[in-house]
Design an enzyme around this catalytic site. Structure first.
Site, mmCIF file in Angstrom:
data_model
loop_
_atom_site.group_PDB
_atom_site.id
_atom_site.type_symbol
_atom_site.label_atom_id
_atom_site.label_comp_id
_atom_site.label_asym_id
_atom_site.label_seq_id
_atom_site.Cartn_x
_atom_site.Cartn_y
_atom_site.Cartn_z
ATOM 1 N N GLU A 108 -5.341 -8.434 0.884
ATOM 2 C CA GLU A 108 -5.989 -8.085 2.302
ATOM 3 C C GLU A 108 -7.612 -7.686 1.907
ATOM 4 O O GLU A 108 -7.884 -7.218 1.047
ATOM 5 C CB GLU A 108 -5.431 -6.781 2.794
ATOM 6 C CG GLU A 108 -3.904 -6.978 3.474
ATOM 7 C CD GLU A 108 -3.531 -5.743 3.961
ATOM 8 O OE1 GLU A 108 -4.275 -4.905 4.655
ATOM 9 O OE2 GLU A 108 -2.535 -5.666 3.888
ATOM 10 N N GLU A 150 0.913 -1.173 0.046
ATOM 11 C CA GLU A 150 0.179 0.057 0.048
ATOM 12 C C GLU A 150 0.845 1.362 0.118
ATOM 13 O O GLU A 150 0.877 2.103 0.935
ATOM 14 C CB GLU A 150 -0.916 0.062 1.197
ATOM 15 C CG GLU A 150 -1.840 -0.976 1.003
ATOM 16 C CD GLU A 150 -3.132 -0.849 2.388
ATOM 17 O OE1 GLU A 150 -3.017 0.055 2.921
ATOM 18 O OE2 GLU A 150 -3.893 -1.586 2.216
#
Ligand code: GCO
Length: 435
Positions: free
Chosen positions: A342, A159
């Protein structure tokens, strides 16, 4: 509720990150951040879920939950606690952990930067330093050499978009800068370049060792953005936000294309720099216009008045349809294999997690039916863990952790998920039992 059936080739497991579960590391920037009292309730990363000392116990729990895959990160500060000094102890720890996973029949996906790094790197200005790519590349090369044939799948940077935003715009992660747009773009550029370089290093190092099965990708947070209202400026904000939070990173990390304002052109040449796209998906974000001039991207809010069952413990909207939308869009554009790296929910009393899993797997079933090449689902997270600056209160685990005794207990939703991992389906019987 209808049963769900997934193909047998679709793999399921869970994900974690080192700082959030391991404990015991005083050389990471998050330990120093805790010392400054920057984590909710003055908590610290020093104990976490004590996973460092409980690797075998936790792998046994993964086995009990029929995991086929596991995404974990390697803590850079354990490998290179001081600049240029390699820790044999840290290296051996991860070699042993990976070995134990492989012996348990669980395939590891290794993340190389998951929000944390050594304090020495932090003190040099971390990702805003022009040498950051050089430092990270050296670490990557080291990891690939000591993991050798035991790992063929890597996720370079986790991320980059959330990391840069929370570090330089929202002040949540060390060094806690606020509305520092220049640093946001500078760090973003280096994170993109670090990925491109790492992609090349991992492939070439493993090739030298004689392996041709290397898979390298990123884990990018894809939020589903929607404009609130009809205001033209808000619509523009949404475009800007989508670009600077999503597209700019995808251009750079997938196609090697640096676009304004992080750069122009192809520093490593035109090409494809991901073998898969890892998608982290959690929620829908409504974009509102902002009165804050620094928020040129607009402000993100949750829709007002949502009923409790649509919200998780952190107040984020539960919006499974968004998973379909973001994955479909990114797949149509790049046609690369998709891993859901995720997806999960903070849900302390475990009343929403099983349904959350069902609803998101339903979207995955639809994506597969619509010919999207989606191959993996890593639930976030295996264990309750340190939710960064939000501390230990949010409970994301399939397994509950009692932080006083470190006792682990598989939640009911964890039992449900374990059965899904085994059967690759959700039958009528399972629906009756768990949902
Ligand atoms: C992430 C973070 C995780 C968080 C999770 C829940 O990749 O966003 O990597 O570390 O804990 O997303 O917010």
């Amino acid at each position: 509720m209808k049963p769900i059936k997934l193909p047998s080739s679709f793999l399921l497991g869970s994900a974690t990150a080192a700082t959030q579960i391991e404990g015991g590391d005083k050389n990471s920037n998050w330990y120093h951040w805790s010392l400054k009292g920057m984590i909710a309730n003055n908590e610290s990363s020093i104990v976490a879920a004590d996973h460092y000392n409980r690797v075998i116990e936790d792998i046994n729990l993964m086995k009990e939950m029929n995991h086929e895959i596991y995404r974990m990160s390697i803590e850079w500060s354990r490998i290179e606690p001081e600049e240029g000094v390699w820790s044999q102890k840290g290296i051996k720890h991860y070699q042993d952990e990976i070995q134990a996973l492989v012996e348990a029949g669980i395939k590891p996906l290794v993340t190389l930067h998951h929000f944390s790094h050594p304090q020495w790197f932090e003190e040099k200005g971390q990702w805003t330093n022009r040498d950051s790519v050089k430092y990270f590349s050296r670490f990557v090369k080291k990891v690939v050499s000591f993991l050798g044939d035991s790992v063929n799948e890597y996720c370079t940077i986790n991320e980059p978009n959330v990391f840069a935003m929370d570090t330089f715009m929202d002040g949540k992660y060390p060094p806690g800068k606020k509305d520092d747009i220049l640093s946001y773009f500078k760090a973003s550029k280096n994170l993109i370049l670090a990925h491109l370089k790492a992609y090349k290093i991992i492939h070439s190092e493993r090739k030298k060792m004689g392996y041709n099965d290397t898979m390298v990708g990123i884990a990018i947070h894809l939020a589903y953005f929607e404009v609130s209202g009809n205001n033209i400026l808000t619509k523009l904000s949404e475009k800007l936000m989508n670009y600077s939070f999503h597209q700019m990173f995808l251009n750079g990390m997938i196609e090697g294309h640096l676009t304004f304002p992080v750069g122009l052109g192809y520093p490593h040449g035109k090409g494809i720099y991901c073998d898969f796209i890892g998608v982290n998906y959690y929620s829908r974000h409504l974009i509102h216009s902002s009165n804050n001039p620094a928020m040129l991207f607009g402000e993100v809010k949750v829709e007002a008045g949502l009923p409790d069952e649509k919200l998780n413990d952190l107040g984020w909207e539960i919006y499974p349809e968004g998973l379909y939308k973001v994955v479909k869009e990114v797949f149509e554009k790049y046609k690369l294999p998709i891993y859901i790296t995720e997806n999960g929910i903070p849900d302390a009393n475990d009343s929403k997690r099983a349904k959350f899993i069902y609803n998101h797997l339903k979207e995955i079933e639809k994506l597969i039916a619509d010919d999207v090449d989606i191959r993996r689902y890593y639930h976030w997270s295996l264990l309750d863990n340190l939710e960064w600056n939000d501390g230990y209160a949010p409970r994301f685990g399939l397994i509950e952790v009692d932080y006083y005794t470190q006792k682990r207990t598989i939640r009911e939703s964890g039992r449900f998920y374990g059965t899904i991992c085994k059967e690759k389906e959700i039958t009528k019987k399972m629906i009756d039992k768990y949902l």
